[in-house]
Scaffold this motif. Structure first.
Motif, PDB file in Angstrom:
ATOM      1  N   TYR A  65      62.425  39.917  39.423  1.00 16.31           N
ATOM      2  CA  TYR A  65      61.787  38.598  39.354  1.00 16.31           C
ATOM      3  C   TYR A  65      61.309  38.334  37.930  1.00 16.31           C
ATOM      4  CZ  TYR A  65      58.046  35.154  39.675  1.00 16.31           C
ATOM      5  OH  TYR A  65      57.221  34.067  39.455  1.00 16.31           O
ATOM      6  N   HIS A  66      60.654  39.327  37.323  1.00 17.53           N
ATOM      7  CA  HIS A  66      60.161  39.157  35.955  1.00 17.53           C
ATOM      8  C   HIS A  66      61.329  38.964  34.964  1.00 17.53           C
ATOM      9  CE1 HIS A  66      56.027  39.679  36.963  1.00 17.53           C
ATOM     10  NE2 HIS A  66      56.164  40.947  37.401  1.00 17.53           N
ATOM     11  N   LEU A  69      62.356  35.414  35.436  1.00 16.34           N
ATOM     12  CA  LEU A  69      61.371  34.492  34.863  1.00 16.34           C
ATOM     13  C   LEU A  69      61.403  34.533  33.340  1.00 16.34           C
ATOM     14  CD1 LEU A  69      59.066  32.529  35.608  1.00 16.34           C
ATOM     15  CD2 LEU A  69      57.482  34.463  35.389  1.00 16.34           C
ATOM     16  N   GLY A  70      61.562  35.725  32.773  1.00 19.42           N
ATOM     17  CA  GLY A  70      61.692  35.836  31.318  1.00 19.42           C
ATOM     18  C   GLY A  70      62.919  35.094  30.805  1.00 19.42           C
ATOM     19  N   PHE A 106      54.192  34.834  29.473  1.00 15.09           N
ATOM     20  CA  PHE A 106      55.084  35.724  30.220  1.00 15.09           C
ATOM     21  C   PHE A 106      54.461  37.104  30.388  1.00 15.09           C
ATOM     22  CE2 PHE A 106      58.413  39.013  30.038  1.00 15.09           C
ATOM     23  CZ  PHE A 106      59.041  38.760  31.262  1.00 15.09           C
ATOM     24  N   ASN A 109      51.600  37.188  32.829  1.00 13.91           N
ATOM     25  CA  ASN A 109      52.016  36.962  34.213  1.00 13.91           C
ATOM     26  C   ASN A 109      52.531  38.240  34.880  1.00 13.91           C
ATOM     27  OD1 ASN A 109      52.671  34.812  36.326  1.00 13.91           O
ATOM     28  ND2 ASN A 109      54.642  35.866  36.109  1.00 13.91           N
ATOM     29  N   ILE A 110      52.941  39.248  34.070  1.00  9.20           N
ATOM     30  CA  ILE A 110      53.571  40.447  34.632  1.00  9.20           C
ATOM     31  C   ILE A 110      52.647  41.235  35.563  1.00  9.20           C
ATOM     32  CG2 ILE A 110      54.525  42.719  34.031  1.00  9.20           C
ATOM     33  CD1 ILE A 110      55.821  41.413  31.594  1.00  9.20           C
ATOM     34  N   GLY A 113      50.941  38.130  38.290  1.00  8.55           N
ATOM     35  CA  GLY A 113      51.590  36.873  38.664  1.00  8.55           C
ATOM     36  C   GLY A 113      50.614  35.733  38.645  1.00  8.55           C
ATOM     37  N   TRP A 118      55.243  36.250  42.148  1.00  3.89           N
ATOM     38  CA  TRP A 118      56.571  36.579  42.665  1.00  3.89           C
ATOM     39  C   TRP A 118      56.649  36.292  44.151  1.00  3.89           C
ATOM     40  CZ3 TRP A 118      53.498  39.988  39.899  1.00  3.89           C
ATOM     41  CH2 TRP A 118      52.653  40.806  40.647  1.00  3.89           C
ATOM     42  N   TYR A 142      52.221  27.247  33.226  1.00  3.26           N
ATOM     43  CA  TYR A 142      53.669  27.402  33.021  1.00  3.26           C
ATOM     44  C   TYR A 142      54.349  26.044  32.904  1.00  3.26           C
ATOM     45  CZ  TYR A 142      58.530  28.027  34.407  1.00  3.26           C
ATOM     46  OH  TYR A 142      59.884  27.957  34.499  1.00  3.26           O
TER      47      TYR A 142
END
Length: 849
Positions: A65-66, A69-70, A106, A109-110, A113, A118, A142
C-alpha cells in the motif's frame, strides 16, 4: 478470493506501463523524455503496488500500500516536472518545495496512516474485499498537497495556451490526462468506488492522453518498438500470461499422459514456459523484421549509397542533387528546399529544390530568426513549433508569407563545426505521416553527411575558381578556358558554335596616357561589359594582356556579329559619359570564327579567329571580321592579299638574305617551300588569308638557323646526337625572331609546328594529329619534299619520284594521311596554283620540271 477485476485491471496497467517504459527508454535522451520515464516508473510503483496489495503478496498488503501511495506522490511530482520541461519553464524553488512537502507527508503517513490510512481486508462470503475505512480529517492534507500541485500544473498549461511569446503545445490532451488521474484518486473517497479500482482505470485513461501528446510532439517513433529490450519484455509478459492461462492443461497432461512425478513436473513447466516465451520472441522478431527492419535496412542502404556518392564528388551542385534524391528515396520527402550560405550575397540562397518555380523566390538573411532557432535544436524541427515561438514574432510580415508559401512542415540545419552552413526544409508525404518520426534519424544523418560533402565541395570550388579566374577582370583565365572551350565544343558539335576574340586597340598607348591603374580599371569595365552581354549564353576569358575570348554555343555568324557590334558600341562608351573625366575612346578589333562553316575543330576555330583579328589590325583596327568575311558596319571590302605581302616582303627578304650569307641552302629552300606550300594550300581551297599566312610562314620557317653554328649547318657528315639537339633549337629561335617583327606573329603556329609529326614523335611540342595546325602540316610536306630533292652538304639530291614515294610511305606517321596523297598527286600531275602572280607562276613551273 481477491476480486478478479482488481487483479485483471491492475495487471493490464502494469504490463502497459512496463512496455511503454521499455519503448521510451530507447528514445533520444533529453529532459522531457527523462521526466516522462520518471512518470511511467511512478505509475509502475503505484499500479504494481496496488496489484500486489490486493494479492496480499509478501511481506504484507500494508507494505505494498505504501509503495502504491508513494508512486502516486511521485507521479504528481513527475507530472509537474514534465509540464515544466514541456513548456520550458524554470521553477526550481517551487519544484523543491513541492518535493519536500510531498516527501514529508509520505514519510509521516507510513507509521500510522495519519493522512491516508491503508485499507482493511474484509471477507464478504467467499470474496475478500479491501475497504478503506476510518478516513480521517487529516486526509485533507493529502488532498490539499495534490490539489496545489495539480492546480499549479493546470495553471502552467493554461498560461502557455494563451501566451504568444512561448511555444504553443497541445494542451487539452495533457490537461485531460492529469485531471483523469486526480479525479480517479479523489473518487476513492466516495463509497461508490470503494470496491472498484477507479484510480487504476483513470491511470489507463491517462496513458492514452499521454501517449497522444508525445506522438503529437513527435517524441514517439515506431522503430523504438524494434529494440531487443522491448522484445524480451513482450516475450516474457506474453509468454507468462499464456502459460498461466494454460497451466491447468499442462499440469493435467504431465500427470495423466506423461506420468511425471511432482519434482519432474517442475522441470516440465519450466521447459514449456521457455518454449512459449521463445516462440513469442520469434513472433515479435518476425513482425519487427517485416515492419521495421526492412525499412531500416532500405534507409541504411540509401544512406550508404548517398555517402559513397557525395564523398567522391567535388561539385557542390551534384551534392545538392544527391541530397535531395536521398531524402525523396529514404523518407518520401516532398517540398524540399536546400539553402546554403553564399559569402558574396551574405545570405542563404536556394541552391536546389524539387519545386523549380519556387527555387529562387526566397532567401534567408544570415541573422534570420529561423536560423537562430534551428541552432538551438538538436534534431529535425517542426515548423509549426517555430510559428509559435518568440523567434517567429520578429519576422517581417513579408518573410512570414514567403516562408508559409514554401509549404514545408519540417526543417533541419546543415551544421559545419560551430555554425550553420545551410538548412533543409521539407515535408513528409501523406503515406509517411503515420510514422514520420521514424525518419528523423535518417534525415539528420543525410544532413550530417551532406554538411561534410558540401564543405569539401565548396572548398574545392573556391580553390578551383581562384585557379581558373583572372584576378584583375574576374573572367576565366586562359589556362582554364581552353579545356572548358574544348568541352563545350564537343558538347555542342551538332549546332553552330561561334568563337570571338576581342582585342583592345592601342592599349599600350592608353596606359601611357592615363597610367596603368586607369588601364586596369578599363580592363575591368570591358570584362564587365563582356560578362553582362554574354550572360548564360557562353563563357568569357581573358585571353591575353589586352585580349578577351568568347565561346558562344548555338550562335551562328549573324548572331555572333550582332553581339560583337553591341560589344564594340558599349566598349566605346567607356570613359565618355562624364565630360570632366573624358578620355581617349577604347576601340576593339574583333575576330569571329563560326563552326562548322569556318573550322572543323576547336583548335582551328581559335586559329582562324586569331587570324581574323590580325587581318582587322592590318586594315585599320576598330572593326569586326567574321572569318572569310570583312564587316565594319559598311559595305564589305575586298582584301588585297598581294599588297599585304608586299608590305612585309622587304622585311622577310632581309631576314632570309641574312641567313643566305651564312647558309646558301636555307634561302633557296625557303623560296621553294613557299611555292610548294602555297600550291597545296590553294589546291585544298584554303581562303586567301590562310594562303598568305602559309606563304609568309614558309619564307620564315627556318629563319632561326641564323643562330645555329656554321660548323653544324655545313657539316658534311651526319650530325651527332648533341649536334642534332642544337639543330632542333632553330625552331624556337625562329619564333623568338618572328615575335619581334611587327604584326607577323600570326605565322607562329605554322612555323612552330612544321617539324611536328602526325604520330606525335616530332618536335618541339610532340603534338599529334589534327592538334597540329593545318598550316604547319602543309609546311611539313613542302619542307620534306624540297629537302629530299635538293643537294645538301652531306648528301646529293634524290629524284622527285623517290621523294614522293618516301612521302607516301610516311603518310599517317610523319605526314597528314589526308594531305600527303593530295601533295603527291599535285606534284605528279605538275599542278600549280599561283594564279595571282604570273612571275611566280613561271618559277613554280620551273620547279615542277
Amino acid at each position: 478470493m481477491i476480486n478478479s477485476a482488481y487483479a485483471m485491471i491492475s495487471g493490464i496497467a502494469v504490463i502497459g506501463y512496463l512496455l511503454i517504459f521499455m519503448v521510451f527508454v530507447n528514445a533520444e535522451k533529453n529532459k522531457l523524455v527523462q521526466s516522462f520515464l520518471a512518470i511511467v516508473l511512478s505509475m509502475v510503483l503505484w499500479t504494481g503496488g496496488s496489484l500486489l496489495m490486493r494479492l496480499q503478496a509478501f511481506p504484507s498488503h500494508i507494505f505494498w500500500y505504501h509503495i502504491s501511495l508513494g508512486g502516486m506522490f511521485l507521479m504528481m511530482l513527475g507530472y509537474y516536472h514534465f509540464v515544466e520541461n514541456y513548456y520550458e519553464e524554470k521553477r526550481t524553488l517551487k519544484r523543491l518545495v513541492y518535493t519536500l512537502t510531498a516527501g514529508i507527508a509520505f514519510v509521516l503517513n507510513i507509521p500510522s496512516g495519519i493522512f491516508f490510512p491503508w485499507p482493511n481486508i474484509v471477507q464478504e462470503g467467499s470474496r475478500t474485499v479491501m475497504v478503506y475505512e476510518d478516513i480521517t480529517i487529516f486526509a485533507a492534507v493529502y488532498l490539499i498537497i495534490g490539489t496545489v500541485i495539480v492546480g499549479n500544473i493546470l495553471w502552467i498549461i493554461l498560461k502557455n495556451s494563451k501566451s504568444r511569446g512561448k511555444r504553443k503545445r497541445p494542451t487539452k490532451p495533457l490537461a485531460f490526462g492529469i485531471l483523469a488521474i486526480f479525479l480517479g484518486n479523489a473518487a476513492l473517497l466516495l463509497p461508490l468506488f470503494r470496491s472498484f479500482p477507479i484510480d487504476i482505470v483513470a491511470g489507463l485513461v491517462n496513458v492514452f492522453f499521454l501517449v497522444y501528446v508525445l506522438v503529437q510532439r513527435e517524441l514517439f517513433r515506431f522503430k523504438m518498438i524494434a529494440y531487443k529490450n522491448v522484445g524480451f519484455t513482450f516475450s516474457f509478459i506474453a509468454g507468462f500470461t499464456l502459460f498461466y492461462a494454460l497451466h491447468p492443461l499442462f499440469s493435467a497432461f504431465a500427470r495423466q499422459r506423461l506420468f511425471l512425478s511432482q519434482e519432474s513436473q517442475v522441470f516440465f513447466h519450466i521447459g514449456v514456459f521457455t518454449v512459449i516465451a521463445g516462440g513469442m520472441y520469434f513472433l515479435w522478431k518476425t513482425l519487427v523484421s517485416a515492419v521495421f527492419i526492412k525499412a531500416q535496412e532500405y534507409q541504411a542502404e540509401v544512406l550508404k549509397e548517398f555517402n559513397a556518392k557525395v564523398s567522391k564528388s567535388l561539385r557542390a551542385e551534384k551534392v545538392y542533387g544527391e541530397t535531395m534524391e536521398s531524402l525523396e528515396k529514404s523518407v518520401g520527402a516532398t517540398e524540399i528546399y536546400i539553402f546554403v550560405f553564399d559569402p558574396e550575397e551574405d545570405r542563404f540562397i536556394s541552391v536546389m529544390s524539387d519545386q523549380p518555380l519556387k527555387k529562387a523566390s526566397f532567401t534567408f538573411r544570415k541573422d534570420h530568426p529561423l536560423l537562430k532557432w534551428m541552432k538551438e535544436q538538436e534534431s529535425v524541427v517542426l515548423m509549426k513549433s517555430f510559428e509559435h515561438s518568440i523567434h517567429y514574432r520578429s519576422l517581417w510580415e513579408e518573410e512570414k508569407r514567403m516562408l508559409d508559401s514554401l509549404g514545408s512542415t519540417h526543417g533541419v540545419a546543415i551544421k559545419a563545426s560551430d555554425h550553420i552552413s545551410g538548412i533543409i526544409l521539407l515535408s513528409f508525404s501523406k503515406e509517411k505521416n503515420h510514422s514520420r518520426g521514424e525518419d528523423f534519424g535518417t534525415v539528420l544523418s543525410i544532413a550530417t553527411i551532406a554538411s561534410a560533402a558540401i564543405e569539401n565541395a565548396q572548398r574545392y570550388e573556391k580553390a578551383h575558381k581562384e585557379a581558373s579566374t583572372d584576378q584583375l577582370t574576374e573572367t576565366l583565365n586562359r589556362r582554364y578556358f581552353y579545356p572548358l572551350g574544348q568541352e563545350l565544343f564537343e558538347k555542342h558539335k551538332n549546332q553552330a558554335i561561334s568563337f570571338l576574340i576581342v582585342n583592345l586597340d592601342d592599349f599600350k598607348l592608353f596606359n601611357q596616357l592615363y597610367g596603368v591603374k586607369k588601364g586596369d580599371e578599363a580592363l575591368r569595365e570591358v570584362a564587365s561589359i563582356l560578362k553582362g552581354t554574354v550572360g548564360n549564353y557562353g563563357e568569357v576569358a581573358r585571353y591575353g594582356g589586352k585580349e578577351f575570348a568568347l565561346i558562344l554555343p548555338d550562335f551562328d555568324a549573324y548572331k555572333a556579329k550582332e553581339m560583337a557590334v553591341s560589344l564594340r558600341d558599349q566598349i566605346e562608351q567607356i570613359g565618355q559619359k562624364n565630360a570632366q573625366d573624358f578620355q581617349k575612346k577604347i576601340t576593339v578589333s574583333i575576330g569571329i570564327c563560326v563552326y562548322p562553316y569556318g573550322a572543323s575543330r576547336f583548335e582551328e576555330l581559335i586559329e582562324n579567329a586569331e587570324h581574323a583579328v590580325y587581318e582587322v589590325k592590318r586594315n585599320g583596327k576598330n572593326a569586326i571580321k567574321v572569318f572569310n568575311t570583312y564587316v565594319d558596319g559598311k559595305e564589305p571590302q575586298t582584301i588585297d592579299v598581294q599588297s599585304i605581302y608586299d608590305e612585309y616582303k622587304s622585311t622577310i627578304y632581309a631576314l632570309t638574305a641574312a641567313i643566305d650569307a651564312k647558309d646558301h641552302y636555307t634561302f633557296q629552300h625557303s623560296e621553294n617551300v613557299a611555292a610548294y606550300a602555297v600550291s597545296l594550300a590553294r589546291k585544298i581551297r584554303l581562303n586567301d588569308d590562310i594562303v598568305e599566312n602559309v606563304r609568309q610562314a614558309a619564307l620564315l620557317h627556318d629563319i632561326g638557323k641564323i643562330s645555329i653554328p656554321e660548323h653544324i649547318l655545313n657539316k658534311k657528315d651526319g650530325l651527332t646526337d648533341s649536334e642534332y639537339e642544337v639543330m632542333k633549337k632553330h625552331v624556337e629561335a625562329s619564333i623568338d625572331i618572328i615575335r619581334h617583327l611587327p604584326s607577323l606573329d600570326y605565322v607562329v603556329p605554322a612555323v612552330l609546328g612544321h617539324h611536328e609529326r602526325f604520330d606525335g614523335k616530332g618536335y618541339p611540342r610532340r603534338i599529334s594529329g589534327e592538334d597540329i595546325p593545318i598550316t604547319a602540316r602543309i609546311l611539313s610536306l613542302a619542307d620534306a619534299y624540297d629537302a629530299i630533292t635538293s643537294n645538301r652538304c652531306y648528301r646529293p639530291k634524290s629524284n622527285p619520284e623517290k621523294a614522293l614515294g618516301i612521302i607516301e610511305e610516311a603518310a599517317g606517321t610523319q605526314f597528314d594521311p589526308k594531305l600527303a596523297p593530295l601533295f603527291v598527286e599535285m606534284m605528279r600531275k605538275k599542278e600549280w596554283y599561283y594564279e595571282d602572280d604570273v612571275e611566280e607562276d613561271t618559277a613554280v613551273q620551273n620547279l615542277f620540271q
